[in-house]
Design a protein around this motif. Structure first.
Motif, short mmCIF file in Angstrom:
data_model
loop_
_atom_site.label_atom_id
_atom_site.label_comp_id
_atom_site.label_asym_id
_atom_site.label_seq_id
_atom_site.Cartn_x
_atom_site.Cartn_y
_atom_site.Cartn_z
N THR A 125 -32.95 92.82 -16.85
CA THR A 125 -33.88 93.91 -17.20
C THR A 125 -33.86 94.96 -16.11
OG1 THR A 125 -35.57 92.43 -16.32
CG2 THR A 125 -35.54 92.74 -18.71
N LEU A 126 -33.84 94.49 -14.84
CA LEU A 126 -33.82 95.46 -13.73
C LEU A 126 -32.55 96.29 -13.78
CD1 LEU A 126 -35.10 94.09 -10.32
CD2 LEU A 126 -35.53 96.30 -11.36
N GLN A 127 -31.44 95.62 -14.07
CA GLN A 127 -30.16 96.32 -14.12
C GLN A 127 -30.20 97.44 -15.18
OE1 GLN A 127 -27.55 94.99 -11.88
NE2 GLN A 127 -27.14 97.14 -12.23
N GLU A 128 -30.77 97.08 -16.34
CA GLU A 128 -30.86 98.08 -17.42
C GLU A 128 -31.76 99.23 -17.00
OE1 GLU A 128 -32.30 95.89 -20.78
OE2 GLU A 128 -30.52 94.59 -20.79
N THR A 129 -32.90 98.86 -16.38
CA THR A 129 -33.85 99.92 -16.01
C THR A 129 -33.24 100.84 -14.96
OG1 THR A 129 -35.45 98.13 -16.18
CG2 THR A 129 -36.29 100.26 -15.57
N ILE A 130 -32.44 100.25 -14.03
CA ILE A 130 -31.81 101.10 -13.02
C ILE A 130 -30.92 102.13 -13.69
CG2 ILE A 130 -30.05 101.10 -11.18
CD1 ILE A 130 -31.33 98.57 -10.10
N SER A 131 -30.17 101.69 -14.71
CA SER A 131 -29.30 102.68 -15.37
C SER A 131 -30.13 103.73 -16.09
CB SER A 131 -28.30 102.00 -16.31
OG SER A 131 -28.98 101.06 -17.10
N ARG A 132 -31.30 103.33 -16.61
CA ARG A 132 -32.18 104.34 -17.23
C ARG A 132 -32.67 105.35 -16.20
NH1 ARG A 132 -36.89 102.41 -21.20
NH2 ARG A 132 -37.17 104.66 -21.39
N VAL A 133 -33.06 104.81 -15.04
CA VAL A 133 -33.54 105.70 -13.97
C VAL A 133 -32.44 106.69 -13.59
CG1 VAL A 133 -34.22 105.80 -11.54
CG2 VAL A 133 -35.18 104.04 -13.01
N LEU A 134 -31.21 106.17 -13.46
CA LEU A 134 -30.12 107.06 -13.06
C LEU A 134 -29.85 108.12 -14.12
CD1 LEU A 134 -27.69 104.50 -11.41
CD2 LEU A 134 -29.00 106.28 -10.29
N SER A 135 -30.01 107.72 -15.41
CA SER A 135 -29.76 108.74 -16.45
C SER A 135 -30.86 109.80 -16.43
CB SER A 135 -29.62 108.10 -17.83
OG SER A 135 -30.89 107.60 -18.24
N VAL A 136 -32.11 109.39 -16.17
CA VAL A 136 -33.20 110.38 -16.06
C VAL A 136 -32.92 111.31 -14.88
CG1 VAL A 136 -35.64 110.70 -15.53
CG2 VAL A 136 -34.96 108.89 -17.09
N ALA A 137 -32.50 110.72 -13.74
CA ALA A 137 -32.21 111.52 -12.55
C ALA A 137 -31.07 112.49 -12.85
CB ALA A 137 -31.84 110.61 -11.39
N GLN A 138 -30.06 111.99 -13.57
CA GLN A 138 -28.91 112.84 -13.92
C GLN A 138 -29.40 114.03 -14.76
OE1 GLN A 138 -25.71 112.30 -13.04
NE2 GLN A 138 -24.91 114.05 -14.15
N ARG A 139 -30.31 113.73 -15.70
CA ARG A 139 -30.81 114.80 -16.57
C ARG A 139 -31.55 115.86 -15.76
NH1 ARG A 139 -34.93 112.58 -19.83
NH2 ARG A 139 -36.41 114.01 -18.89
N ILE A 140 -32.41 115.39 -14.85
CA ILE A 140 -33.17 116.35 -14.03
C ILE A 140 -32.21 117.15 -13.17
CG2 ILE A 140 -34.91 116.59 -12.22
CD1 ILE A 140 -36.18 114.00 -13.23
N GLY A 141 -31.22 116.44 -12.58
CA GLY A 141 -30.25 117.12 -11.72
C GLY A 141 -29.51 118.21 -12.47
N GLU A 142 -29.10 117.90 -13.71
CA GLU A 142 -28.36 118.90 -14.50
C GLU A 142 -29.25 120.07 -14.87
OE1 GLU A 142 -26.80 116.49 -17.62
OE2 GLU A 142 -25.16 115.72 -16.38
N LEU A 143 -30.50 119.76 -15.21
CA LEU A 143 -31.44 120.82 -15.57
C LEU A 143 -31.63 121.76 -14.38
CD1 LEU A 143 -33.58 122.03 -17.50
CD2 LEU A 143 -35.24 120.57 -16.40
N GLN A 144 -31.80 121.17 -13.18
CA GLN A 144 -31.98 122.01 -11.98
C GLN A 144 -30.77 122.90 -11.79
OE1 GLN A 144 -33.97 120.70 -8.39
NE2 GLN A 144 -33.86 118.64 -9.10
N ARG A 145 -29.60 122.31 -12.01
CA ARG A 145 -28.36 123.09 -11.81
C ARG A 145 -28.33 124.24 -12.82
NH1 ARG A 145 -25.58 124.44 -8.55
NH2 ARG A 145 -23.34 124.67 -8.57
N ASP A 146 -28.72 123.95 -14.07
CA ASP A 146 -28.71 125.01 -15.09
C ASP A 146 -29.69 126.11 -14.75
OD1 ASP A 146 -26.94 123.42 -16.34
OD2 ASP A 146 -28.32 122.63 -17.86
N CYS A 147 -30.79 125.74 -14.11
CA CYS A 147 -31.78 126.77 -13.77
C CYS A 147 -31.41 127.51 -12.49
CB CYS A 147 -33.17 126.14 -13.60
SG CYS A 147 -33.81 125.52 -15.15
N GLY A 148 -30.28 127.12 -11.89
CA GLY A 148 -29.79 127.92 -10.76
C GLY A 148 -30.06 127.33 -9.39
N ILE A 149 -30.64 126.12 -9.32
CA ILE A 149 -30.88 125.54 -7.99
C ILE A 149 -29.56 124.99 -7.45
CG2 ILE A 149 -32.05 123.63 -6.78
CD1 ILE A 149 -34.43 124.17 -8.59
N PRO A 150 -29.20 125.35 -6.22
CA PRO A 150 -27.83 125.06 -5.74
C PRO A 150 -27.62 123.62 -5.30
CG PRO A 150 -29.07 126.19 -4.05
CD PRO A 150 -29.97 126.11 -5.23
N GLN A 151 -28.17 122.66 -6.03
CA GLN A 151 -27.92 121.25 -5.69
C GLN A 151 -27.24 120.63 -6.90
OE1 GLN A 151 -31.39 118.70 -5.66
NE2 GLN A 151 -30.62 117.49 -3.98
#
Length: 1246
Positions: free
Chosen positions: A1130-1156
């Motif tokens: 369950t932890l393993q699955e949740t970790i991958s969920r966390v990473l996908s949420v982080a990936q989504r936020i990271g991509e959104l930030q990039r789309d909005c122009g934040i240089p990270q």
């Protein structure tokens, strides 16, 4: 008795029956009921007939199967009773509208007799601001909130109004304009009352109407009026622009107020009114916020000025301490930048004592938790009434002096904590921490958010720009900051190089910087010699130089054993050895197993202290390998101090060190941060450190901070600093910079964080741009002088003569814009030409060029020399000119006149042709011609320079010069309307897009120039000069208006990008109002976006408490590990969920122009400790956990402690969302990890 069969009752029988009475054989005669008659009593027994034995089966059958109505579920009576209650009660609709009682709008005041003080009467007084609360006002007049929120505040509270922000809150401006309007009794008076046809004329007629007799003068005066009509009307027209300004209502910016002062007004009373602010403004301009205090002269009248001080010390204070105390007595803010161990704490102690005397409160903030704990112990012993607030500890929070980390103070300020009301001082210790890239922003936020009534005490190591920093604080807080700095250390330092590595060479210690601060090169060369001698003959002959910085462990060991032996003999202990790697620290300490530096008395003391301190730990925890190892080391007087050591051990080591029982301490840089533990000697293992990105030399500031630990005041005459030369002697320049260089400047690390933006958006009256404008990074904005200059420029603009744009000159403005564009295009092309290889080839000696500057207009010149400086390249050229115009006029070369742009005719002298030799800048050469001349540059230049001397002034020019001058003149006369020039694209072969576009644009613009009418006007030159003058002023004004506005803030684009991110994640709506998600994110101090998203996506719900704790460890753990954790599915699955949420936020930030990049964003979450935390939460002992990972024990403990803070934040957030299940789960997780060695209370707090 036999049974008698009685025949059935006949119509003739009497209605009688026999009833047997009881069991005594008595009978009673009873009549049968007659139809319509009431029944006689069935029996004379009190309770009716006795029961006969019942058949249970039938009974049960009857009750349960045939007639279940008796079951309580069917009990109608009960329901009916309830129904009656409901139906018969009285309705009270008012109870639905439950309001808290509104505050009273008036109170009673006592009237006393002024002479006797007798009570005479009570009067009612109206109270102001009764509707204010923490939910709608920034004012201190608001009511206090509930006691439960008084300490930390609540995230629905408004903060108190930050000091120095008054003029900007819209709220206040609106209030002012509603409640009061300035009535001007001179102008704009209403003349006709509503409803009437005629009114009064208030204009001043000099009382002409009051004279009944007609005399000649009065007639003339009326005629005067008629004659004056026209000029007056004109005056009115002109004055209109000026008169408008004073009518402006109160505005948001100072600019408009600036205009008010600038406009000379018509009426004398007003003039007087405006002159006062002007005088005041000049004072303001001279006013400097930071005031350096002179500490060279002794402070003699100290005891006169402070006869009974709030605190007395057992020693005489230094001058700088006395000056600081005097300033504190006057309730001023101070910045004390003093050398290590100079006694800055005295200033803090006096502020705390003052606040106790005044019954107010003081907050002492420090950057590091360990430092907070130490100060708590020190101040607790001194003052008694002291509390401590850190992430996981809260001790006596009602005390008058509170010690906390800066982050907690920040959240108290944002959340409007009631503590702020009683606050008199905030003491910031180790302010140079503002340079920390991760946390520096917190100091700036706190300094900006502090209210007006709080005075500030800043304590820092010596920093070069203390004045600039204080000026910034003074300016944003609108109060003076007194800057006090010490000139030298109380205990001077001597810096040595040490090259010994065996008993034979153990005395090889060379003085490099003496106590007076002189750098001795002699010592340096001696060290180099000593090192050289030792390289073996073999190495010398074969030339293998051991240049590598790294030495083997055995070499290290030899060096340390030799050095420590030597220092121990010379009684130079205690020693702090700074080593910039934790493993190096441990290895060095372990390699000294043969050294013993303590006496048997000291051993006993160490043993008993060690046992007593660890008595709180559970049995198993006392047997941890690290503790066993340290026990062995400590007994011999050796210790290690770095972040991998268990916190409780660190404290034991610090306490033993300050008692002088630890003789050698191997420490990393953190030990030098504010931990007040001076030693006699400091040794540097190396002068290079890894700063997270790569290896570099120590900065002067870092070196001074660490070296400053040497020399104990009152114990040592000088402190000794030793740099080890293990592989070779360090570079002299490096050493010089490091020891005598300037310490690091205080620099702003201000950056926008989502928490800050959301916290400020919650409150309408505070704007994020205000915060950005006040940050130290925007310190260069001198708004006051900008405002002044703006009003001057506006004045200048209105005083400039009007432009004549009639008739022929109607296209003058268009012409001006074309010419300006032409000029910028030409400049860009010139730059491109010069930066290219071909352009430089063309501009070689002998090339004929067209020169335009202040002195020359389209004059031909020939290049004689080209400078080698590629940045500001200059060209020495011979130029033809009029006789008498050889000298350069002494004007600034700020602007070249425009005329050559529309007048391409070459300069031909009217009289005899003369010449001059000048150094030209690139912008003076307006064109490169296709012609070259043969010249002899040296001769020309020598001859010209010779004739510049007074005695050769009248010599005729040399042959070389006159030939060249004649050639140039001939060229000019041959091409009077302009000469063929090299085209950047076709001739110089520059094919860059910009160049090609530029030259096409240039051709177009030059063609359009001839089509303008205005050039034919006789007054063209004069009018063009006017336009230029006006446009120059206008351009400067526009630039200044831009700089003074929010648009020029360097962080503004990033602010808009972050707002975009928050809007697309629905933390705020389109108008910027904070939504539920935003409210939740305000609760969370770090990684707020990820945590909030996890909450709202229910990622944590399916996990058990210990699993959620393990998952959230990724937010606090920052190291890389080599060990792969083993975890549940369950932890393993949740970790991958966390990473996908982080990936989504990271991509959104990039789309909005934040240089990270998204990868960088996801990469900050490290899951290396999940298994460790999971097992810890399930109750595994610490000794077993330490084996699961390669992370050091101290780091694990610190991570779990910080994880506890995260769990608390998530619990708060879950409550806001209304998810009580998750809240209680977090509570359980928090309880599960709060145990044993990880959460033993600090030794300092007991």
């Amino acid at each position: 008795m036999d049974r008698i069969n009685v025949p059935p009752v006949g119509p003739m029988d009497l209605p009688l029956s026999l009833l047997e009475m009881g069991c005594s054989g008595r009978f009673e005669l009873i009549t049968h009921p007659m139809p319509g008659q009431p029944l006689p009593p069935q029996s004379t027994l009190p309770h009716g007939l006795p029961p006969t034995s019942l058949n249970l089966e039938t009974e049960v059958e009857k009750q349960f199967l045939q007639d279940p109505a008796w079951l309580p579920i069917h009990d109608i009576d009960f329901a009916f009773q309830k129904f009656l209650k409901v139906s018969q009660r009285e309705c009270n609709a008012d109870t639905l509208l439950n309001c808290t009682s509104s505050p009273l709008h008036s109170g009673l005041s006592v009237v006393r007799d002024p002479t006797t003080g007798m009570l005479l009467d009570f009067t009612e007084v109206l109270l102001e601001n009764t509707g204010l609360s923490a939910k709608n006002s920034l004012s201190f007049q608001r009511q206090p909130g509930p006691p439960s929120e008084s300490l930390r505040g609540s995230n629905t509270n408004y903060p108190f109004l930050p000091g120095g922000m008054e003029e900007l809150t819209l709220d206040l401006i609106e209030k002012k304009s509603e409640l009061e309007k300035d009535i001007d009794f001179e102008n704009d008076l209403l003349q006709v009352p509503p409803g009437l046809k005629a009114g009064m004329d208030f204009t001043d007629k000099d009382a002409k109407t009051a004279k009944p007799e007609v005399n000649l003068m009065s007639l003339l005066s009326t005629f005067d009026d008629i004659f004056d009509l026209k000029p007056e009307a004109e005056e009115k027209e002109e004055g209109k622009g000026g008169e408008e300004a004073p009518k402006l209502p109160r505005t948001n910016s100072l600019e408009d107020l600036g205009i008010k002062d600038a406009v000379p007004s018509s009426t004398p009373p007003e003039k007087a009114k405006h002159e006062k602010p002007k005088a005041k403004e000049n004072l303001d301009e001279k006013k400097k916020w930071a005031i350096p205090v002179n500490i060279t002269s002794p402070c003699d009248d100290f005891y006169k000025r402070i006869p009974n001080p709030a605190f007395k010390w057992p020693f005489e204070l230094d001058v700088f301490q006395k000056q600081a105390v005097l300033r504190l007595e006057a309730h001023d803010s101070v910045f004390v930048a003093a050398h290590t161990s100079a006694g800055k704490t005295v200033v803090a102690e006096y502020a705390i004592a003052l606040s106790q005397k005044h019954m107010t409160r003081t907050i002492y903030t420090s950057p590091i938790k360990a430092l907070s704990n130490q100060k708590f112990r020190d101040f607790k012993n001194t003052f008694g009434d002291v509390g401590l607030l850190t992430g996981d500890v809260q001790l006596s929070p009602e005390s008058s002096c509170l010690i906390m980390t800066t982050e907690i103070l920040r959240s108290m300020l944002y959340n409007g904590s009631e503590v702020i009301r009683d606050l008199e001082w905030v003491i910031f210790d180790e302010v140079h921490y503002i340079n920390d890239s991760e946390r520096g922003v917190v100091w700036e936020e706190v300094l900006i958010m502090l209210p007006d009534h709080v005075s500030i005490v800043l304590l820092s190591a010596t920093v070069p720009n203390a004045l600039e920093f204080s000026e910034w604080i003074g300016r944003i807080k609108k109060k003076h900051i007194y800057v006090i700095s010490t000139l030298k250390r109380p205990v001077p330092l001597e810096h040595y190089l040490y090259t010994g590595n065996s008993t034979k060479t153990q005395k090889e210690m060379f003085l490099l910087v003496d106590a007076a601060g002189n750098f001795l090169t002699k010592g340096y060369y001696a060290a180099v010699e000593a090192k050289k001698e030792r390289t073996s003959k073999h190495a010398q002959s074969f030339g293998t130089k051991n240049t590598s910085q790294n030495t083997t462990a055995s070499q290290d060991r030899a060096v340390w054993l030799t050095l420590l032996h030597f220092l121990f003999q010379r009684q130079q202990t205690p020693v702090v050895a700074f080593t910039f790697s934790r493993t190096r620290c441990d290895e060095n300490a372990r390699s000294l197993e043969s050294m013993d530096m303590t006496t048997s008395v000291e051993k006993a003391e160490i043993h008993s202290f060690f046992q007593k301190s660890l008595s709180r730990l559970r049995g198993g925890d006392r047997q941890l390998p690290q503790i066993q190892l340290m026990r062995g080391l400590l007994k011999r007087g050796i210790a290690v101090h770095h972040s991998g050591i268990l916190p409780i051990l660190k404290e034991v080591i610090e306490m033993l060190f300050s008692r002088g029982l630890v003789k050698v301490l191997f420490a990393t840089e953190t030990f030098a941060m504010g931990v007040n533990m001076p030693a006699r000697t400091v040794v540097f293992d190396s002068i290079r450190k890894h700063d997270g990105t790569g290896f570099r030399n120590l900065l002067p500031g870092e070196y001074i901070q660490m070296a400053g630990r040497a020399g104990r005041r009152g114990l040592d005459p000088t402190g000794t600093v030793i740099i080890l030369c293990k592989s070779g002697v360090h570079d002299m320049a490096d050493l010089h910079v490091m020891m005598l260089g300037k310490p690091t400047l205080l620099q702003s690390q201000f950056r926008l964080t989502y928490t800050m933006i959301l916290n400020l958006l919650r409150v309408e009256a505070l704007r994020v741009t205000d915060m950005m404008r006040r940050s130290f990074s925007e310190n260069h904005r001198d708004t006051q002088s900008q405002e002044k200059r703006i009003s001057q420029l506006k004045k200048m603009l209105s005083s400039l003569p009007p432009l004549d744009t009639e008739g022929q000159l109607s296209d003058l403005m268009a012409y001006y814009h074309t010419v300006t564009e032409l000029r910028t295009t030409i400049e860009a092309l010139q730059r491109a030409t010069l930066e290219s290889v071909n352009g430089l080839k063309a501009l070689s000696v002998g090339r004929v060029v067209v020169v335009n500057n202040r002195q020359h207009l389209n004059a031909l010149g020939v290049i004689l020399q080209v400078s080698n400086d590629s940045v500001n390249r200059t060209f020495t050229a011979l130029i033809i000119c009029e006789k008498g115009n050889e000298e350069v006029e002494g004007k600034d070369d700020d602007s070249i006149p425009f005329s050559h742009l529309y007048n391409t005719a070459l300069f031909i002298p009217e009289g005899p042709c003369s010449h001059t030799v000048q150094k030209l800048k690139l912008q003076d050469i307006s064109a490169i011609t296709a012609k070259t001349l043969k010249v002899i540059p040296e001769r020309i230049i020598d001859n010209y320079n010779k004739r510049q001397q007074p005695r050769f002034k009248h010599d005729p020019p040399g042959q070389a010069i006159s030939t060249s001058t004649q050639e140039l003149l001939r060229l000019a006369e041959a091409n009077p309307n302009g000469i063929a020039t090299l085209d950047p694209v076709n001739d110089l072969q520059l094919k860059g897009v910009d160049v090609v576009e530029g030259s096409m644009r240039l051709r177009k613009l030059q063609e359009t120039l001839s089509g303008f009418n205005c050039i034919h006007s006789p007054t063209f030159a004069e009018q063009f000069a006017r336009v230029k003058e006006r446009m120059d002023v206008q351009e400067e004004l526009d630039l200044l208006l831009f700089l003074a506005s929010d648009q020029s803030l360097s962080l503004l684009p990033e602010y808009h990008q972050r707002i975009k991110v928050l809007q697309s994640l629905q933390y705020i709506d389109s108008s910027g109002a904070v939504q539920l998600k935003g409210r939740v994110a305000c609760q969370i101090s770090s990684h707020e976006l990820l945590l909030t998203e996890l909450l709202f996506e229910n990622v944590l719900s399916p996990l058990a408490p210990e699993e959620s704790a393990a998952l959230l460890s990724c937010l606090v753990f920052t190291q890389n590990t080599q060990v792969e954790p083993h975890i549940t599915n369950t932890l393993q699955e949740t970790i991958s969920r966390v990473l996908s949420v982080a990936q989504r936020i990271g991509e959104l930030q990039r789309d909005c122009g934040i240089p990270q990049t998204a990868e960088e964003f996801v990469g900050q979450f490290k899951f290396g400790l999940t298994e460790v935390v999971y097992c810890w939460a399930r109750g595994m002992p610490f000794a077993e956990i330490a084996l699961l990972t390669d992370v050091q024990e101290g780091t694990v403990v610190r991570c779990i402690q910080r994880l506890d803070e995260v769990l608390k934040e998530v619990r708060q957030a879950a409550r806001i969302v209304g998810d009580s299940v998750l809240g209680s789960k977090m509570e359980k997780a928090s309880l599960a990890i709060r145990r044993d060695i990880v959460f033993t209370a600090s030794l300092y707090t007991h």
